[in-house]
Design an enzyme around this catalytic site. Structure first.
Site, short mmCIF file in Angstrom:
data_model
loop_
_atom_site.label_atom_id
_atom_site.label_comp_id
_atom_site.label_asym_id
_atom_site.label_seq_id
_atom_site.Cartn_x
_atom_site.Cartn_y
_atom_site.Cartn_z
N LYS A 162 42.61 8.69 23.44
CA LYS A 162 43.51 9.67 22.81
C LYS A 162 44.91 9.10 22.58
O LYS A 162 45.50 9.29 21.53
CB LYS A 162 43.63 10.92 23.71
CG LYS A 162 42.33 11.62 23.97
CD LYS A 162 42.46 12.69 25.03
CE LYS A 162 42.74 12.19 26.43
NZ LYS A 162 41.66 11.44 27.07
N HIS A 220 47.15 7.07 29.43
CA HIS A 220 46.95 6.89 27.99
C HIS A 220 47.49 5.51 27.59
O HIS A 220 48.67 5.25 27.73
CB HIS A 220 47.63 8.02 27.21
CG HIS A 220 47.02 9.36 27.47
ND1 HIS A 220 47.46 10.53 26.90
CD2 HIS A 220 45.95 9.72 28.23
CE1 HIS A 220 46.70 11.53 27.31
NE2 HIS A 220 45.80 11.06 28.13
P1 GDP Z 1 42.95 7.94 26.90
O1 GDP Z 1 43.14 8.38 28.31
O2 GDP Z 1 42.04 8.85 26.14
O3 GDP Z 1 44.24 7.70 26.16
O4 GDP Z 1 42.20 6.53 26.99
P2 GDP Z 1 42.52 5.34 28.03
O5 GDP Z 1 43.76 4.66 27.59
O6 GDP Z 1 42.45 5.80 29.43
O7 GDP Z 1 41.24 4.42 27.84
C1 GDP Z 1 40.92 3.83 26.64
C2 GDP Z 1 40.84 2.34 26.86
O8 GDP Z 1 40.20 1.72 25.76
C3 GDP Z 1 42.21 1.67 26.94
O9 GDP Z 1 42.11 0.53 27.75
C4 GDP Z 1 42.48 1.27 25.49
O10 GDP Z 1 43.37 0.17 25.37
C5 GDP Z 1 41.10 0.88 25.05
N1 GDP Z 1 40.80 1.13 23.62
C6 GDP Z 1 41.23 2.14 22.84
N2 GDP Z 1 40.62 2.08 21.64
C7 GDP Z 1 39.80 1.01 21.67
C8 GDP Z 1 38.86 0.45 20.75
O11 GDP Z 1 38.67 0.93 19.64
N3 GDP Z 1 38.16 -0.66 21.17
C9 GDP Z 1 38.34 -1.21 22.40
N4 GDP Z 1 37.61 -2.27 22.72
N5 GDP Z 1 39.21 -0.70 23.30
C10 GDP Z 1 39.91 0.41 22.94
P1 IMO Z 2 42.94 10.90 30.54
O1 IMO Z 2 43.98 11.82 29.96
C1 IMO Z 2 39.33 10.49 32.97
C2 IMO Z 2 38.97 13.22 36.39
C3 IMO Z 2 39.05 12.59 37.77
C4 IMO Z 2 38.16 13.56 38.53
C5 IMO Z 2 38.49 14.91 37.89
C6 IMO Z 2 39.51 15.73 38.65
O2 IMO Z 2 43.42 9.52 30.81
O3 IMO Z 2 41.71 10.97 29.72
P2 IMO Z 2 42.15 15.52 38.98
O4 IMO Z 2 42.98 14.40 39.52
O5 IMO Z 2 42.50 15.89 37.56
O6 IMO Z 2 42.09 16.71 39.86
O7 IMO Z 2 40.64 14.92 38.95
O8 IMO Z 2 38.97 14.61 36.60
N1 IMO Z 2 40.13 12.89 35.52
C7 IMO Z 2 40.08 12.04 34.48
N2 IMO Z 2 39.07 11.24 34.06
N3 IMO Z 2 40.51 10.55 32.30
C8 IMO Z 2 41.52 11.36 32.70
O9 IMO Z 2 42.64 11.54 31.98
C9 IMO Z 2 41.33 12.12 33.87
N4 IMO Z 2 42.10 12.98 34.56
C10 IMO Z 2 41.35 13.46 35.55
O10 IMO Z 2 38.54 11.29 37.79
O11 IMO Z 2 36.81 13.28 38.27
MG MG Z 3 42.91 7.67 30.26
#
Ligand code: GDP
Ligand code: IMO
Ligand code: MG
Length: 423
Positions: free
Chosen positions: A16, A41
């Site tokens: 996201k 994020h």
């Molecule tokens: P969010 O919490 O939804 O913002 O996602 P996160 O940042 O926790 O996890 C997404 C992971 O995938 C991060 O390490 C990003 O840098 C990586 N990422 C995002 N888009 C892509 C993609 O299209 N390809 C690959 N290989 N990695 C991606």
């Molecule tokens: P983003 O925004 C993935 C999961 C935790 C746990 C459950 C409850 O990066 O996508 P909490 O600490 O919220 O009470 O935990 O929710 N969890 C997530 N998993 N991405 C997240 O955020 C999360 N935020 C909480 O691992 O299973």
């Molecule tokens: Mg995340």
């Protein structure tokens, strides 16, 4: 103008943050509407990687206002750390980051209660991030929480009262803690918070919308972690679905425009709870290795599996998604074949609807598609997509019933393809 919403359709970590960063140039304001520092994020550009926890992902696009909405829970100590990390890499945010007076505070004792309650649950632990999210939202709903606006009025007394109550609760657990050290960091965080614009964000956002500004609402976690519709009790403590943007920012449903639903081309989950398409074999490990699937907040290995279209159809329905965003398809670049779960088999019967309980007795029904076996990470336009890749997109669009308008082929801001049909 309208509020467009970006939210996750799976169990979080869909990507996201990256998409918010990419789309921010089209908006004047970016506002996070729920969650707190349980989110991580990730944004990558100009050879730098940033992991944002409470700060909205529009913060790096110049001259945009970013808002921490009333639906969020904020830990001042973590907030200070996050700000200082960004300041150290040359990003000064005080003029661009606004915070709602009505956002709730995560107290040090909330964090302790989160950890203690998880310990007590033992094998049935939720696997929370340990950031105090559940206890802070519990206090909000039970009407004993502290809000950011409280820090200006008689705060010490309100804080002591809340903490005394929490200490009594903590005394039930055999749990050692050093509250003094935590409080020191926390109160330093409160001072840091005071250096930002602390506003009535619902008035601010509605005024700006009426003046013609466009707002991008950023969700955290994913719809399968929603407290009402997710895999309860293995969920987070807020409404991660689109409706959460209305309550978490103070905007009417009339004001919602596009709803971008972000999903990975496969599926991951971190923490406990059901995950019907989970792969515990070498294919799961390959997804983890290629996708670098380790939690951005806690570093925990993420559980990996095939895409689950039963769950996706459900979350698309809950959010009435208008545009789909597919992330991380490049992770599948080396796969000979790719599976997609199109239905569940329960007691010998097939269903395409998500049942009340998906914890047991579910056998995913898979369709197997040919892989594209091509490096897609340098692709710049959809015309360059391999044939099998286009077939995968067409298959998903047919199954899900809405267009995939953005495809992400790598973590970098530049590795994003906006498809023509979306214009
Ligand atoms: P969010 O919490 O939804 O913002 O996602 P996160 O940042 O926790 O996890 C997404 C992971 O995938 C991060 O390490 C990003 O840098 C990586 N990422 C995002 N888009 C892509 C993609 O299209 N390809 C690959 N290989 N990695 C991606
Ligand atoms: P983003 O925004 C993935 C999961 C935790 C746990 C459950 C409850 O990066 O996508 P909490 O600490 O919220 O009470 O935990 O929710 N969890 C997530 N998993 N991405 C997240 O955020 C999360 N935020 C909480 O691992 O299973
Ligand atoms: Mg995340």
């Amino acid at each position: 103008m309208k509020v467009d919403v970006i939210l996750g359709l799976q169990w979080g970590d869909e990507g996201k943050g990256k998409i918010v960063d990419v789309l921010t140039p089209n908006y004047q304001i970016v506002a996070r509407f729920q969650g707190g520092p349980n989110a991580g994020h990730t944004l990558e550009f100009e050879n730098q990687k940033y992991i944002l926890k409470s700060i909205p992902s529009g913060i790096f696009q110049k001259e945009k206002i970013n808002i921490i909405g009333n639906g969020m829970v904020v830990d001042p100590a973590m907030f200070k750390q996050e700000i200082e990390t960004l300041e150290a890499s040359g990003h000064k945010l005080t003029d661009r980051l606004y915070i709602s007076k009505k956002a709730h505070l995560i107290l040090p004792t909330h964090r302790l209660l989160d950890i203690a309650s998880e310990k007590e649950k033992g094998d049935s632990m939720i696997g929370t991030t340990g950031r105090g999210i559940g206890p802070a939202y519990t206090d909000k709903i039970s009407r004993s929480g502290l809000r950011i606006g409280d820090i200006f009025y008689n705060f010490e007394e309100k804080y002591r009262k809340a903490t005394e109550r929490h200490k009594q609760m903590l005394s039930r657990y055999s749990f050692e803690y050093d509250l003094e050290t935590l409080e020191k960091e926390w109160f330093a965080g409160i001072e840091k918070l005071k250096t930002f614009h602390i506003i009535d964000s619902e008035h601010f956002i509605n005024k700006r919308l009426n003046k013609g500004d466009k707002v991008l609402a950023e969700g955290a976690q994913g719809s399968m972690l929603d407290v009402d519709f997710g895999t309860y009790p293995f969920v987070t403590s807020s409404n991660t679905v689109c409706a959460g943007a209305c309550t978490g920012l103070g905007i009417s449903p009339h004001k919602i425009g596009e709803i971008f639903g972000v999903f990975k081309a496969y599926c991951t989950r971190v923490g406990s709870g059901p995950f019907p398409t989970e792969l515990t074999d070498e294919t799961g490990q390959l997804l983890r290795d290629r996708g670098w699937e380790y939690g951005s907040v806690t570093g925990r290995p993420r559980r990996c599996g095939w895409i689950d279209l039963v769950a996706l159809r459900y979350t698309i329905m809950l959010n009435d998604v208008t545009k789909l965003v597919m992330m991380k398809s490049d992770v599948l670049d080396t796969f000979d074949t790719i599976k997609a779960c199109v239905a569940y088999e329960i007691d010998g019967k097939e269903t395409k609807n998500l049942p009340f309980d998906i914890s047991e007795n579910i056998k995913p029904v898979y369709v197997e598609l040919p892989g594209w076996k091509t490096d897609t990470t340098n692709i710049k336009s959809e015309n360059e997509f391999p044939k099998e890749f286009n077939s995968y997109l067409a298959f998903l669009e047919k199954e899900l019933g809405i267009p995939i308008t953005i495809v992400s082929v790598g973590p970098n801001r530049a590795q994003t393809i906006i498809r023509k049909q979306s214009k």
